[in-house]
Design a protein around this motif. Structure first.
Motif, mmCIF file in Angstrom:
data_model
loop_
_atom_site.group_PDB
_atom_site.id
_atom_site.type_symbol
_atom_site.label_atom_id
_atom_site.label_comp_id
_atom_site.label_asym_id
_atom_site.label_seq_id
_atom_site.Cartn_x
_atom_site.Cartn_y
_atom_site.Cartn_z
ATOM 1 N N GLY A 161 -10.685 6.234 -2.079
ATOM 2 C CA GLY A 161 -9.386 6.257 -2.734
ATOM 3 C C GLY A 161 -9.290 7.399 -3.733
ATOM 4 O O GLY A 161 -10.115 8.317 -3.714
ATOM 5 N N LYS A 162 -8.293 7.370 -4.573
ATOM 6 C CA LYS A 162 -8.112 8.452 -5.534
ATOM 7 C C LYS A 162 -7.748 7.901 -6.897
ATOM 8 O O LYS A 162 -6.964 6.963 -7.001
ATOM 9 C CB LYS A 162 -6.977 9.373 -5.062
ATOM 10 C CG LYS A 162 -7.472 10.495 -4.185
ATOM 11 C CD LYS A 162 -6.494 11.627 -4.094
ATOM 12 C CE LYS A 162 -7.157 12.754 -3.302
ATOM 13 N NZ LYS A 162 -6.240 13.760 -2.865
ATOM 14 N N TYR B 281 0.363 4.073 -2.705
ATOM 15 C CA TYR B 281 -0.054 5.426 -2.306
ATOM 16 C C TYR B 281 1.027 6.451 -2.615
ATOM 17 O O TYR B 281 0.734 7.585 -2.971
ATOM 18 C CB TYR B 281 -0.419 5.455 -0.821
ATOM 19 C CG TYR B 281 -1.866 5.117 -0.558
ATOM 20 C CD1 TYR B 281 -2.825 6.128 -0.577
ATOM 21 C CD2 TYR B 281 -2.273 3.820 -0.323
ATOM 22 C CE1 TYR B 281 -4.164 5.832 -0.347
ATOM 23 C CE2 TYR B 281 -3.603 3.506 -0.098
ATOM 24 C CZ TYR B 281 -4.547 4.518 -0.111
ATOM 25 O OH TYR B 281 -5.862 4.227 0.104
ATOM 26 N N VAL C 85 -5.606 4.523 -6.484
ATOM 27 C CA VAL C 85 -5.224 3.936 -5.205
ATOM 28 C C VAL C 85 -6.418 3.972 -4.263
ATOM 29 O O VAL C 85 -7.160 4.948 -4.247
ATOM 30 C CB VAL C 85 -4.044 4.665 -4.503
ATOM 31 C CG1 VAL C 85 -2.733 4.278 -5.128
ATOM 32 C CG2 VAL C 85 -4.248 6.169 -4.486
ATOM 33 N N LEU D 233 -0.600 9.146 -4.813
ATOM 34 C CA LEU D 233 -0.913 10.456 -4.241
ATOM 35 C C LEU D 233 -0.036 11.532 -4.851
ATOM 36 O O LEU D 233 -0.464 12.669 -5.043
ATOM 37 C CB LEU D 233 -0.756 10.426 -2.714
ATOM 38 C CG LEU D 233 -1.713 9.486 -1.981
ATOM 39 C CD1 LEU D 233 -1.536 9.617 -0.479
ATOM 40 C CD2 LEU D 233 -3.157 9.757 -2.381
ATOM 41 N N GLY E 173 0.806 -1.209 0.000
ATOM 42 C CA GLY E 173 0.000 0.000 0.000
ATOM 43 C C GLY E 173 0.842 1.263 0.000
ATOM 44 O O GLY E 173 0.523 2.229 -0.697
ATOM 45 N N ALA F 247 -5.029 5.344 6.678
ATOM 46 C CA ALA F 247 -5.170 5.716 5.272
ATOM 47 C C ALA F 247 -6.614 6.067 4.930
ATOM 48 O O ALA F 247 -6.866 6.990 4.160
ATOM 49 C CB ALA F 247 -4.680 4.582 4.381
ATOM 50 N N SER F 248 -7.575 5.346 5.531
ATOM 51 C CA SER F 248 -8.950 5.688 5.180
ATOM 52 C C SER F 248 -9.473 6.870 5.982
ATOM 53 O O SER F 248 -10.431 7.521 5.573
ATOM 54 C CB SER F 248 -9.869 4.469 5.334
ATOM 55 O OG SER F 248 -9.699 3.898 6.594
ATOM 56 N N THR G 69 -5.820 11.173 1.274
ATOM 57 C CA THR G 69 -5.830 9.882 0.590
ATOM 58 C C THR G 69 -7.118 9.572 -0.156
ATOM 59 O O THR G 69 -7.202 8.570 -0.851
ATOM 60 C CB THR G 69 -5.626 8.743 1.613
ATOM 61 O OG1 THR G 69 -6.736 8.760 2.513
ATOM 62 C CG2 THR G 69 -4.341 8.905 2.390
ATOM 63 N N PRO H 256 -7.961 2.069 -0.269
ATOM 64 C CA PRO H 256 -7.575 1.211 0.867
ATOM 65 C C PRO H 256 -7.930 -0.265 0.659
ATOM 66 O O PRO H 256 -7.198 -1.143 1.108
ATOM 67 C CB PRO H 256 -8.351 1.811 2.040
ATOM 68 C CG PRO H 256 -9.387 2.679 1.448
ATOM 69 C CD PRO H 256 -8.887 3.120 0.121
ATOM 70 N N ALA I 196 -0.464 0.488 -8.752
ATOM 71 C CA ALA I 196 -1.086 1.809 -8.824
ATOM 72 C C ALA I 196 -0.963 2.388 -10.236
ATOM 73 O O ALA I 196 -1.919 2.938 -10.784
ATOM 74 C CB ALA I 196 -0.442 2.745 -7.807
#
Lengths: 261, 351
Positions: free
Chosen positions: B152-153, B79, B256, B83, B75, B140-141, B147, B258, B250
């Motif tokens: 997510g993104k 991330y 990305v 990110l 992760g 993360a969440s 994030t 969680p 990713a």
């Protein structure tokens, strides 16, 4: 020649070495000096603290009080791995090997440790042919070359003990510690191992410590005998004198027994 | 040459060799022997999981360390790159600096977890890694501003890798070489290199010490190996490779989140694949990941065909209804673990 005649400085010495497990004092104020070229046998009844004393010297256990010195340097606070690298090699009482690796690999790992390349991640292990040759050399010395490719788990008890000796030799230690090297071996295998230990002592002028029960082994190998009883050192000296002393007669051979050695 | 590339660690089984060659060729030519997005997606996921599982095998199979924090590092890698690209735009230098930050964080966390935890017994270590990984997933969440939280993104990737980029005007062997295909080959190439790297590591003097530690840590220490340093090094190395796998994932998904990157399901997938494939073999990761991902992606389709072919057959058609695919996936796992306790590779090598 016995230890007491030796004028050289001791290679290994323990000073008032003590370990307590709760209220039980397993090794109590044991002071002894060990010299190169001398084979010292440590005897004593079960539970006398022989193996614990070994563990304190080779670093598997940490002393409660007292010191261990190697060539004059205090090593009391060092871990087992560091002590091995400084030259204390140990063969274990219960066969304590890598069961699913090959016989050759068991010895090669010891040679590799000696060579100090354990952290090398990018070369092939088999590319270090020098290490393999060394490992095979030590296997030859204990007559195990024909079993080199089998796993340790498939070896007989006697062969496992021989492999223990090969691994110990492969570490090229200055102090060799054997914990009952012939225990559980068949009668015809015992002389092979004893001869090997004797040879190593003569060839390399090493300091050898041996825990042993069998009186014939003690007699044939010992330059000096130390007697432990209830964690204390109760006798120390030339084999004949120690075996004949009253305290050994009582503590080790049992009250009333005569020294038929 | 090939022997050297494989670090002298050959498959040692004819059937396994055939299987590995098939998987290699299947992955190498996936864009041209399949069409559409779904097969390529499966192939990319297989590549990423081969690396992820192989790095876990370094820990579990070779060193004997049970860790549940592997998804955390996966992760972090994902991330880091995700990110970065999401917040600063689709540039290569952003991708690389995001990845670099992720790798630094990975090594720092792996060191901390290792130093604190590798001194304790195996079971406590497993618990500690579980706790750390769960807290990280929650973190993360919760940090949703940064994030994207549970959602997510999504982000854009550098132009070369984006689907709108076309390398040639025309199709090549029936497929347009767009950014997606280029990304696939990036994933494939990096995954192949990382796998060969791990294969080298386990066959190096270092790898041999790891196996000694797995076999008998006490004795390894008595031989003069300070096992704590070896375990920490193995931990850091596995974590770094997992982070790189995460970055590839990713890049491929351009997303990305969680659940995909940090979820406990990812961890159970890794565990299942390593056990099904065969622990301590490296090749187990290849075979396991390929079979697992194929089953996960195509079992439903297969069952749909089977159950429509069996319409009218009272029990079977019901049992093979596509909605029950998870049940059959579970059955397959149980059967395979029962039949191949040493994994598929272990089984193939022993026969």
């Amino acid at each position: 020649m016995t230890a007491t005649d030796t004028v050289a400085s001791p290679s290994l010495s323990t000073h008032e070495l003590t370990i307590r497990f709760g209220g039980h004092v397993a090794v109590n104020q044991v002071s002894a000096d060990f010299y190169p070229g001398t084979l010292t046998v440590i005897v004593g009844p079960n539970g006398a603290g022989k193996t614990t004393y070994f563990n304190l010297i080779s670093g598997q256990l940490a002393a409660t009080t007292g010191t261990v010195r190697l060539f004059g340097n205090d090593i009391t606070r060092l871990g087992a791995a560091k002590r091995t690298r400084l030259g204390i090699g140990r063969a274990f009482q219960l066969t304590n090997l890598f069961p699913n690796l090959t016989v050759l690999e068991n010895v090669r790992l010891a040679v590799q440790s000696r060579a100090g390349i354990g952290m090398n991640m990018f070369s092939l292990w088999s590319a270090h042919t020098g290490l393999l040759d060394r490992a095979e050399h030590f296997l030859e010395r204990v007559a195990l070359m024909d079993r080199r490719a089998s796993t340790v788990a498939a070896l007989s008890h006697g062969d496992k003990r021989k492999l223990e000796v090969a691994i110990l030799l492969a570490l090229e230690p200055k102090i060799l510690m054997f914990d009952e090297p012939t225990a559980g071996m068949s009668v015809d295998e015992v002389p092979v191992v004893l001869e090997l230990i004797h040879q190593v002592k003569v060839e390399r002028n090493l300091t050898i410590l041996l825990v042993e029960h069998k009186m014939d082994v003690v007699r044939s190998l010992a330059d000096r005998i130390i007697v432990l009883h209830n964690g204390q050192l109760v006798a120390d000296g030339e084999p004949a004198a120690v075996i004949a002393s009253p305290i050994v007669q009582e503590a080790y051979l049992g009250t009333g027994a005569t020294a038929d050695v | 040459m090939l022997k050297h590339l494989l670090s002298d660690d050959l498959p040692r089984s004819r059937f396994l060799t055939v299987l590995l060659v098939l998987i290699l060729f299947g992955l190498a030519f996936a864009p041209f022997i399949t069409s559409g997005a779904r097969p390529l997606n499966t192939a990319a996921t297989i590549c990423v999981y081969i690396v992820l599982v192989a790095s876990y095998d370094l820990l579990l199979g070779y060193t004997g360390i049970v860790s549940f924090a592997h998804t955390m590092f996966f992760g972090i890698g994902a991330y880091g790159i995700g990110l970065g690209l999401a917040s600063a735009g689709p540039f290569w230098w952003i991708a690389f600096s995001g990845l670099l930050c992720a790798l630094l964080l990975t090594i720092l966390l792996a060191l901390i977890v290792g130093l604190f935890a590798l001194r304790v017994r195996a079971i406590f270590y497993a618990m500690i890694t579980l706790a750390v990984a769960s807290s990280f997933a929650v973190l993360a969440s919760q940090l949703s501003d940064l994030t994207g939280g549970e959602d997510g993104k999504t982000f854009s990737v550098p132009a070369l890798l984006s689907p709108s980029f076309h390398l040639f005007e025309n199709e090549v062997f029936g497929r347009i070489i767009d950014g997606k295909v280029i990304t696939y080959y990036l994933v494939f190439g990096v995954a192949l290199m990382l796998f060969l790297f791990l294969l080298r590591v386990v066959n190096s003097p270092f790898g041999r010490v790891l196996q000694a530690i797995r076999e008998n840590e006490f004795r390894a220490e008595a031989l003069g190996y300070q096992t704590i340093y070896y375990r920490i090094a193995a931990n850091c190395l596995a974590a770094l490779v997992a982070a790189l796998a995460g970055a590839l994932m990713a890049l491929w998904l351009r997303y990305v989140g969680p659940k995909t990157m940090l979820g406990f399901e990812v961890m159970t997938d890794i565990l299942l694949i390593v056990v099904i494939g065969g622990m301590g073999t490296m090749y187990g990761a290849v075979v396991g990941a390929a079979l697992f991902m194929l089953a996960q992606n195509y079992l439903k389709t297969l069952m749909l065909q089977a159950s429509s072919a069996l319409v009218g057959v009272p029990f079977l058609a019901e049992a093979l209804h596509p909605d029950r695919w998870m049940l059959w996936l579970g059955v397959m796992f149980v059967v395979s673990v029962y039949c191949f306790p040493a994994g598929i590779v272990g089984k193939l090598r022993s026969t």
